[in-house]
Design an enzyme around this catalytic site. Sequence first.
Site, mmCIF file in Angstrom:
data_model
loop_
_atom_site.group_PDB
_atom_site.id
_atom_site.type_symbol
_atom_site.label_atom_id
_atom_site.label_comp_id
_atom_site.label_asym_id
_atom_site.label_seq_id
_atom_site.Cartn_x
_atom_site.Cartn_y
_atom_site.Cartn_z
ATOM 1 N N ASP A 54 0.816 -1.222 0.000
ATOM 2 C CA ASP A 54 0.000 0.000 0.000
ATOM 3 C C ASP A 54 0.848 1.270 0.000
ATOM 4 O O ASP A 54 2.008 1.260 0.414
ATOM 5 C CB ASP A 54 -0.896 -0.019 1.255
ATOM 6 C CG ASP A 54 -2.122 0.850 1.079
ATOM 7 O OD1 ASP A 54 -2.834 1.074 2.069
ATOM 8 O OD2 ASP A 54 -2.352 1.332 -0.051
HETATM 9 C C1 LIG Z 1 -3.473 -1.546 -6.364
HETATM 10 C C2 LIG Z 1 -2.627 -1.468 -5.125
HETATM 11 C C3 LIG Z 1 -1.479 -2.422 -5.113
HETATM 12 C C4 LIG Z 1 -2.122 -0.056 -4.951
HETATM 13 C C5 LIG Z 1 -1.671 0.220 -3.525
HETATM 14 O O1 LIG Z 1 -1.296 1.574 -3.408
HETATM 15 P P1 LIG Z 1 -2.478 2.632 -3.424
HETATM 16 O O2 LIG Z 1 -2.898 2.871 -4.815
HETATM 17 O O3 LIG Z 1 -3.573 2.186 -2.496
HETATM 18 O O4 LIG Z 1 -1.800 3.972 -2.897
HETATM 19 P P2 LIG Z 1 -2.416 4.931 -1.793
HETATM 20 O O5 LIG Z 1 -2.773 4.080 -0.602
HETATM 21 O O6 LIG Z 1 -1.291 5.892 -1.473
HETATM 22 O O7 LIG Z 1 -3.627 5.590 -2.390
HETATM 23 MG MG LIG Z 2 -4.044 2.414 -0.595
#
Ligand SMILES: CC(C)CCOP(=O)(O)OP(=O)(O)O
Ligand SMILES: [Mg+2]
Length: 240
Positions: A16
Amino acid sequence: GLRREAMPEHLAVIMDGNRRWARTKGLPVVAGYEAGLRALKGMVQLCCRWGIRVLTIFAFSSDNWLRPKVEVGFLMRLLERGMKDEVNNFMRDNIRFSCIGDTLKLPDPVKELITYAEERTKHNSGLQLIVAVSYSGKYDIVQACQSIALKVKDGVIEPEDINEFLIEQELQTNCAEIPNPDLLIRTSGELRVSNFLLWQLAYTELYFTQSHWPDFGETEFVMALRSFQQRQRRYGKRDS
Ligand SMILES: CC(C)CCOP(=O)(O)OP(=O)(O)O
Ligand SMILES: [Mg+2]
């Protein structure tokens, strides 16, 4: 240092923080996703080097379908490119690739590549890389129940035959062959499981870090593994 004999057999990762990583660097979202794929390739190599047997990564949840179409489209193409670029490396590194999740929802080129990569690597005996895509932990349990209910209806089993082992065999992670995760790593400071593996995480050690996924390299990985190796796992036995 790390004790090689105390490595997690099965590591699960929620990768994440890719978009936040991009935003803090003034880069477009797609740069965050690209950086995330590079970080994943690095982790796969480290898992091979350190003898971790199974790596399950949360690449795309069923909720992620609700993201802007442009982002979903990019992630699907990134998934396709990732598999196309890596399938030869999977054969070189003896990696067995498989996917779990509602893959029917995926674009045809992605579905075809998944089938190809699974078929081509299925006899490899090194790291098992399980990519959860369009995956929902709750749906995994629902589909296991549906499959078991069908067996009862067809008279193959009786209701009293249903036990934890039977359910584990029906989950998409096929726990009969694969041990449940010993360690779950989630990056970017969120302290939740987000409908990832639910049944399977019953006794999994949880490790959270503020680092965004693209920044999760060898240093951060060693810190997570050191934390894991310092924990006393009780599996609910001793209450002390
Ligand atoms: C699709 C998944 C692996 C992406 C994970 O990062 P994210 O897009 O949730 O990024 P953010 O939590 O910073 O919005
Ligand atoms: Mg995310």
